[in-house]
Design an enzyme around this catalytic site. Structure first.
Site, PDB file in Angstrom:
ATOM      1  N   GLU A  90      -7.049 -18.759 -12.242  1.00 35.22           N
ATOM      2  CA  GLU A  90      -7.636 -17.787 -13.171  1.00 35.22           C
ATOM      3  C   GLU A  90      -7.334 -16.343 -12.735  1.00 35.22           C
ATOM      4  O   GLU A  90      -7.077 -15.480 -13.568  1.00 35.22           O
ATOM      5  CB  GLU A  90      -9.151 -17.997 -13.290  1.00 35.22           C
ATOM      6  CG  GLU A  90      -9.549 -19.224 -14.086  1.00 35.22           C
ATOM      7  CD  GLU A  90      -9.257 -19.091 -15.594  1.00 35.22           C
ATOM      8  OE1 GLU A  90      -9.019 -17.964 -16.081  1.00 35.22           O
ATOM      9  OE2 GLU A  90      -9.269 -20.139 -16.267  1.00 35.22           O
ATOM     10  N   GLU A  94      -5.415 -13.820 -15.211  1.00 36.23           N
ATOM     11  CA  GLU A  94      -6.116 -12.661 -15.777  1.00 36.23           C
ATOM     12  C   GLU A  94      -5.799 -11.338 -15.090  1.00 36.23           C
ATOM     13  O   GLU A  94      -5.994 -10.277 -15.690  1.00 36.23           O
ATOM     14  CB  GLU A  94      -7.637 -12.901 -15.740  1.00 36.23           C
ATOM     15  CG  GLU A  94      -8.045 -14.075 -16.617  1.00 36.23           C
ATOM     16  CD  GLU A  94      -9.551 -14.190 -16.798  1.00 36.23           C
ATOM     17  OE1 GLU A  94     -10.314 -13.464 -16.138  1.00 36.23           O
ATOM     18  OE2 GLU A  94      -9.956 -15.021 -17.631  1.00 36.23           O
ATOM     19  N   GLU A 140      -7.640  -5.821 -20.169  1.00 39.83           N
ATOM     20  CA  GLU A 140      -7.586  -4.742 -19.185  1.00 39.83           C
ATOM     21  C   GLU A 140      -8.112  -5.296 -17.870  1.00 39.83           C
ATOM     22  O   GLU A 140      -8.952  -6.205 -17.877  1.00 39.83           O
ATOM     23  CB  GLU A 140      -8.495  -3.572 -19.582  1.00 39.83           C
ATOM     24  CG  GLU A 140      -7.819  -2.447 -20.351  1.00 39.83           C
ATOM     25  CD  GLU A 140      -8.784  -1.270 -20.559  1.00 39.83           C
ATOM     26  OE1 GLU A 140      -8.971  -0.496 -19.599  1.00 39.83           O
ATOM     27  OE2 GLU A 140      -9.353  -1.170 -21.650  1.00 39.83           O
TER      28      GLU A 140
END
Ligand SMILES: [Zn+2]
Length: 171
Positions: A90, A94, A140
């Site tokens: 993850e 991300e 972001e």
């Protein structure tokens, strides 16, 4: 607002309407048709905490639930995946960071929006490599100073950050 059905109303095995029964002092869903107690277990989620220069790394969510709010990099564990592997995956998806060293901190139960209960398995990441770049569900990714944190998508993520700071004596 999307309507959310947290509690199952039908048996996942036969589709019959669920009733309820008390098992060991707790109210549980029960299927009259298959005579089966339907247990509601938490869904495990991993979250990674990176602290740098009195700041914490957060990602802006690009998807619901809580789209546009900030959270720790986090996500569901895949079938047959262990928690640490899921956290490393993850983080890469991300934030583009490669996690080199992390340790389990604690787990916190949170009422889910989609699930009745979510178990957040938190890691403190102490070594990582790579250029910070948002990806996947994150639009972001950046560090926020502790005295200037945005509203968190999930309150327990904030709790996890505080636990890391306290345990690691970073405050
Ligand atoms: Zn059934």
């Amino acid at each position: 607002m999307v309507s959310i059905e947290r509690d199952a109303k039908f048996c996942p095995y036969c589709g019959h309407s669920l009733g309820s029964v008390v098992v060991e002092g707790k109210q549980r869903s029960y299927c009259e048709s298959c005579k089966r107690v339907i247990y509601d277990n938490p869904v495990p989620v991993v979250a990674g905490v990176i602290i740098k220069d009195n700041g914490v790394l957060l990602v802006k969510r690009g998807i619901e639930p809580r789209k546009d709010y900030w959270s720790l990099p986090s996500g569901f564990i895949d079938t047959m995946e262990d928690a640490e592997t899921a956290m490393i995956r993850e983080m890469k998806e991300e934030t583009n960071l490669d996690i080199k060293k992390a340790r389990y901190i604690t787990s916190i139960a949170q009422r889910g929006m989609r699930y009745n209960s979510v178990l957040i398995i938190g890691f403190h990441i102490t070594e990582y490599k790579g250029e910070l770049e948002p990806g996947d569900d994150a639009v972001e990714a950046k560090f926020f100073k502790m005295d200037n944190l945005p509203e968190f998508a999930f309150s327990k993520h904030y709790e996890l950050v505080k636990i890391v700071l306290k345990k690691e004596k970073l405050l």
